[in-house]
Motif scaffolding. Structure first.
Motif, short mmCIF file in Angstrom:
data_model
loop_
_atom_site.label_atom_id
_atom_site.label_comp_id
_atom_site.label_asym_id
_atom_site.label_seq_id
_atom_site.Cartn_x
_atom_site.Cartn_y
_atom_site.Cartn_z
N VAL A 167 0.85 -1.18 0.00
CA VAL A 167 0.00 0.00 0.00
C VAL A 167 0.89 1.24 0.00
O VAL A 167 1.72 1.42 0.89
N ASN A 168 0.72 2.09 -1.00
CA ASN A 168 1.50 3.32 -1.09
C ASN A 168 1.08 4.30 0.01
O ASN A 168 -0.05 4.26 0.51
N ALA A 169 2.00 5.20 0.34
CA ALA A 169 1.75 6.13 1.44
C ALA A 169 0.55 7.04 1.19
O ALA A 169 -0.10 7.50 2.13
N ASN A 170 0.23 7.29 -0.09
CA ASN A 170 -0.88 8.20 -0.39
C ASN A 170 -2.22 7.47 -0.55
O ASN A 170 -3.22 8.08 -0.88
N ARG A 171 -2.22 6.16 -0.32
CA ARG A 171 -3.46 5.40 -0.47
C ARG A 171 -3.88 4.79 0.86
O ARG A 171 -3.96 3.57 1.03
N ALA A 172 -4.16 5.66 1.83
CA ALA A 172 -4.58 5.18 3.14
C ALA A 172 -5.87 4.39 3.06
O ALA A 172 -6.14 3.53 3.91
N ASP A 173 -6.69 4.66 2.05
CA ASP A 173 -7.96 3.95 1.92
C ASP A 173 -7.76 2.47 1.65
O ASP A 173 -8.66 1.66 1.91
N CYS A 174 -6.59 2.09 1.14
CA CYS A 174 -6.32 0.68 0.83
C CYS A 174 -5.79 -0.09 2.04
O CYS A 174 -5.45 -1.27 1.91
N LEU A 175 -5.70 0.58 3.19
CA LEU A 175 -5.34 -0.14 4.42
C LEU A 175 -6.60 -0.73 5.05
O LEU A 175 -6.82 -0.66 6.26
N SER A 176 -7.45 -1.30 4.22
CA SER A 176 -8.70 -1.90 4.69
C SER A 176 -9.17 -2.90 3.65
O SER A 176 -8.80 -2.83 2.48
N ARG A 242 -12.09 -16.56 12.47
CA ARG A 242 -11.40 -17.01 11.26
C ARG A 242 -10.90 -15.81 10.47
O ARG A 242 -9.76 -15.79 9.98
N ARG A 243 -11.74 -14.81 10.31
CA ARG A 243 -11.34 -13.61 9.55
C ARG A 243 -10.15 -12.92 10.23
O ARG A 243 -9.19 -12.53 9.58
N LEU A 244 -10.23 -12.77 11.55
CA LEU A 244 -9.16 -12.08 12.27
C LEU A 244 -7.86 -12.86 12.20
O LEU A 244 -6.79 -12.30 11.91
N ARG A 245 -7.93 -14.15 12.48
CA ARG A 245 -6.70 -14.94 12.50
C ARG A 245 -6.05 -14.99 11.12
O ARG A 245 -4.82 -14.90 11.00
N THR A 246 -6.86 -15.13 10.07
CA THR A 246 -6.28 -15.19 8.74
C THR A 246 -5.62 -13.87 8.36
O THR A 246 -4.65 -13.85 7.60
N ALA A 247 -6.12 -12.78 8.93
CA ALA A 247 -5.51 -11.47 8.68
C ALA A 247 -4.36 -11.18 9.63
O ALA A 247 -3.77 -10.10 9.58
N GLY A 248 -4.05 -12.11 10.54
CA GLY A 248 -2.92 -11.94 11.44
C GLY A 248 -3.24 -11.29 12.76
O GLY A 248 -2.34 -10.81 13.45
N THR A 259 -14.12 -4.38 17.40
CA THR A 259 -13.35 -3.18 17.06
C THR A 259 -12.21 -3.52 16.10
O THR A 259 -11.94 -2.76 15.16
N ASN A 260 -11.55 -4.66 16.30
CA ASN A 260 -10.47 -5.05 15.38
C ASN A 260 -11.02 -5.41 14.01
O ASN A 260 -10.42 -5.08 12.97
N PHE A 261 -12.14 -6.11 13.97
CA PHE A 261 -12.76 -6.49 12.71
C PHE A 261 -13.13 -5.25 11.91
O PHE A 261 -12.86 -5.15 10.71
N VAL A 262 -13.76 -4.27 12.58
CA VAL A 262 -14.18 -3.05 11.88
C VAL A 262 -12.96 -2.27 11.38
O VAL A 262 -12.98 -1.71 10.28
N MET A 263 -11.89 -2.22 12.16
CA MET A 263 -10.69 -1.52 11.71
C MET A 263 -10.13 -2.17 10.45
O MET A 263 -9.77 -1.48 9.48
N LEU A 264 -10.04 -3.51 10.43
CA LEU A 264 -9.52 -4.19 9.26
C LEU A 264 -10.47 -4.03 8.07
O LEU A 264 -10.03 -3.89 6.93
N ASN A 381 -21.34 2.65 12.93
CA ASN A 381 -22.59 1.94 12.67
C ASN A 381 -22.34 0.46 12.39
O ASN A 381 -23.12 -0.39 12.80
N ARG A 382 -21.25 0.17 11.70
CA ARG A 382 -20.92 -1.24 11.41
C ARG A 382 -20.63 -1.98 12.71
O ARG A 382 -21.05 -3.14 12.88
N ALA A 383 -19.96 -1.33 13.66
CA ALA A 383 -19.66 -1.98 14.94
C ALA A 383 -20.96 -2.27 15.69
O ALA A 383 -21.12 -3.36 16.28
#
Length: 797
Positions: A167-176, A242-248, A259-264, A381-383
């Protein structure tokens, strides 16, 4: 950013394999660093339930176990494990299995008893305690879930392909996951289906639980909160884990996992506070008070400065904004009411605080790249939706939303001709609009003009060139034709301001120097290492408003600390002889604090040489050559220089009375402060004080007439400098003196108290004829007379 392929498929339905999708995304400008397949290094390892344990008849430390592995008959395993009991669920490596550490398990016999496999520890499965509870303990890994015969890859949740995106520094939206899903949908031309975060409010009023005040809206443009009551702290369902563990990410409990799920998923960090630990039921977002402290969730006591932003209650801090919560408000087993925080913090302050505290988290990493303020509401709202889905609690009616920023989307107007000119293409405007729509940049077309509505999460799009880039990456970089236009180079009017720097750099590189490039920032501790007094002019430095840390809080006023730091680092790594230089700027303010006058940016050249690469005179020779390149033919070296130089081995460099710089051996105490283990000679030149013209090279024929050499040794007071004597020789040697050079310095009591002897070699030559002894004698008389008058010198007998 690690994205499980199965999670991505929740939002983007595509028939492409993970490998094919990765290739498509690379072609649209999304780097894929690695494709991690399901755990292929774990083979034939299953869950087993211990049916019975008996002592080995031939060994006191071994046990014979019967294990249910989901087959018709139990298998027998001999083990020396002391922590396994009847009824435990354990990982079982069956015959012909492979483990991540490279072990290949086969049937064997231990002390005459057949063993059809092996129990596995967390270490043998390459698990960490942070990933799986109990993995770091000595002994066999005891499982708390799974069924006999189930593949351990499913239990460990390593049965999905993971795409690791760069993920490039200018694409913070792709950190999800959602950000990557948008890019995947555009690359695969597949529909995107995002969750609609709806939920029911269960009554009550948020005002009865908490109120929020933001005292620093410049650092916190948006702060949102909701309250969850009747919270049930339990293990999250399998699909969440499963989702959390697979994402590390290690699952912990329902609330923390949400909270972790929503952040990811959304890229928006969230935090959950235990309501009963919010003293006064008041959340206050403010700057820290100098010296204020708090123990964070990692158990460390943190001390803050007024540059740090804190989340506080009525008594004191309960969290470091955007980085980590406090130990005094974490979610516990008895938590029954939770306050969800979803906020937007200024990325510069988060980056600065993270560096200053030496504390980097998943949340701070995202905030430091910049997060769009509207995402905070979607994530909150997602949380709440997940709380309702998991039965983890009830959402109290109402929410807090303190907004101090503009949420409206920006738009950019650009014509098809402008985009085609940038790309070198001939695309119709309708095709461009279609490409932009694939990227969720809604575009209105009027003739050949496009008006593009930029989503808030695309903070990297600021102008027409960015629109052209978006069109180009979907159109395909490989489809853009090569340009064969002839390019005519033109000399820009006026002199190149960097020409002198380039010429000096080329010379230094040619004679064996390596160029350094260091930060333009420094800390006051750098000047402390130079042992400068408190009132020294170099301490008058411009302080940066948003420094990266205390060590980079000021604009540098000298290149010396950075250069000595480079020398010290290289010496620690046994790099051998060093010849280094840096040509850069220092920043010297006329007055502090700054008003309308910016600091003077003085161009400076610094050279450094370790004693195993040369001595004072070797560096002096290089400096003289540099000065000649700049047109300085007669530089004067006289005693003097900064206090950070050795008192007896330093010199100031002048030309026609103007100070050009200084050179000398760095004081041993200063070298020790920078970790240098040898003598270091440095030279510092003020490039702005050097003449702008280059050396004028004049060519002359080879002399036809012989030279006549004379040596003189004179006795004069010890304090007279050899350079001053040399200048006197050149001034009084008439037109026949071709060169003069010092070749000996001698001191002895026989010369008289306080005297020394200097010996010079003089070369005389005439371009018209052969010189006669009478002519040389007249020149020598003039020279000796001038030396006697100026220095009280006499010929040595």
């Amino acid at each position: 950013m690690k994205i499980p392929y199965g999670w991505l498929q929740d939002y983007v339905k595509t028939d492409l394999s993970p490998e094919a999708l990765a290739r498509a995304m690379v072609l649209t400008g999304n780097g894929v660093e690695e494709i991690v397949p399901p755990a292929e290094n774990i083979k034939n390892v299953v869950v087993g339930r211990v049916l019975s344990i008996e002592k080995h008849e031939n060994a006191d430390t071994l046990f014979v176990c019967q294990i249910d592995v989901g087959a018709e008959e139990p298998v027998q395993i001999v083990t020396g494990a002391q922590n396994v009991q009847q009824g435990d669920f354990v990982p079982v490596a069956l015959p012909d299995s492979r483990l991540p550490n490279g072990l290949h398990i086969k049937k064997s016999r231990l002390r005459g008893v057949e063993s059809c496999g092996m129990f596995c520890s967390g270490e043998e499965l390459l698990l960490k305690e942070s990933e799986w509870p109990g993995a770091g303990l000595h002994g066999i890994l005891i499982l708390h879930e799974g069924t006999p015969g189930q593949d351990m890859r499913e239990v460990l949740m390593r049965d999905d392909t993971v795409l690791d995106f760069e993920v490039n520094a200018n694409r913070a939206d792709c950190l999800s996951v959602i950000g990557i899903a948008r890019e995947a949908a555009a690359a695969a031309e597949a529909p995107l289906s995002l969750p609609d975060p709806t939920f029911r409010e269960a009554g009550g009023n948020i005002g009865d639980y908490v109120r929020v005040t933001v005292e620093a809206p410049d650092l916190c443009p948006r702060y949102m909160a909701r309250v969850i009551r009747n919270v049930k702290i339990a293990q999250s369902p399998l699909w969440i884990r499963r989702r959390l563990r697979t994402a590390g990410v290690r699952p912990i409990n329902t609330i923390v996992d949400i909270t972790n799920f929503v952040m990811l998923e959304t890229g928006q960090p969230m935090h959950a506070f235990d309501d009963k630990d919010i003293r006064g039921r008041h959340i206050l977002v403010r700057r820290a008070r100098e010296g204020e402290s708090m123990r964070t969730l990692d158990g460390k006591l943190r001390t803050f400065t007024e540059n740090n932003l804190l989340i506080c209650d009525a008594v004191g801090p309960i969290g470091v904004a955007g980085i980590m919560g406090g130990e005094n408000s974490e979610i516990k087993d008895d938590t029954r009411t939770v306050v969800f925080e979803s906020a937007n913090f200024t990325y510069g302050n988060i980056r600065q605080t993270s560096r200053a505290l030496g504390l980097s988290t998943e949340a701070s990493m995202r905030y430091a790249k910049g997060i769009d303020a509207p995402v905070a509401e979607y994530a909150l709202n997602r949380a709440c939706q997940l709380v309702e889905m998991l039965g983890a609690g009830e959402v109290v009616a109402g929410h807090v939303d303190l907004l101090a920023c503009d949420l409206s989307e920006k738009s950019i107007a650009v014509s098809a001709a402008e985009v085609n000119a940038i790309l070198g293409t001939d695309l119709p405007v309708e095709e461009m609009a279609a490409y932009l729509e694939r990227l969720y940049i809604h575009t209105q077309v009027a003739g050949q003009e496009m008006t593009c509505a930029i989503p808030g999460y695309r903070q990297d799009i600021a102008g027409k060139s960015d629109i052209a880039e978006e069109v180009g990456r979907i159109y395909g970089y490989g489809n853009i034709p090569e340009a064969n236009d002839a390019v005519r180079l033109m000399q820009a009017p006026g002199e190149d301001p960097d020409a002198q720097k380039d010429a000096l750099s080329r010379y230094l590189a040619a004679v064996g120097y390596f160029e350094c490039v260091t930060y333009s920032f420094m800390g006051m501790q750098d000047l402390d290492k130079l042992c400068l007094p408190k009132d020294h002019p170099l301490r008058r430095a411009v302080r940066i408003r948003n420094p990266l840390g205390d060590d980079t809080a000021y604009m540098r006023t000298t290149l010396l600390p950075a250069m000595l730091g480079v020398v010290g680092t290289n010496r620690k790594h046994k790099s051998g002889p060093l010849r280094l230089f840096e040509a850069s700027r220092v920043f010297l303010p006329e007055e502090l604090p700054l008003t309308d006058t910016l600091p003077e940016e003085k161009k400076t050249l610094i050279l450094a040489m370790t004693e195993d690469a040369g001595d004072f005179y070797a560096l002096k020779g290089d400096v003289q050559n540099l000065l000649r390149l700049c047109g300085v033919q007669a530089a004067e070296f006289s005693a003097g220089g900064g206090a950070y130089l050795h008192p007896g081995r330093k010199a100031e460099i002048r030309c026609a009375g103007r100070l050009l710089g200084e050179m000398g051996e760095v004081h041993p105490d200063i070298l020790a402060n920078f970790g240098a283990d040898c003598r270091v000679i440095i030279a510092v030149l003020d490039m702005d004080a050097l003449p702008g013209k280059k050396e004028q090279r004049l060519y002359a024929p080879i002399p036809r007439y012989p030279a006549i050499e004379r040596d003189i040794a004179i006795v004069l007071p010890r304090e007279v400098e050899a350079g001053a004597v040399l200048a006197c020789l050149r001034e009084n040697g008439d037109e026949y003196l071709e060169s003069a050079a010092l070749f000996d310095v001698y001191e002895s009591g026989a010369l008289g108290e306080g005297n020394k002897s200097l010996a010079y070699s003089l070369v005389f030559r005439s371009p018209l004829d052969t010189l006669k002894d009478e002519q040389i004698a007249h020149s020598m008389e003039e020279i000796l007379s001038a030396l006697a008058a100026r220095f009280g010198a006499r010929l040595r007998e």
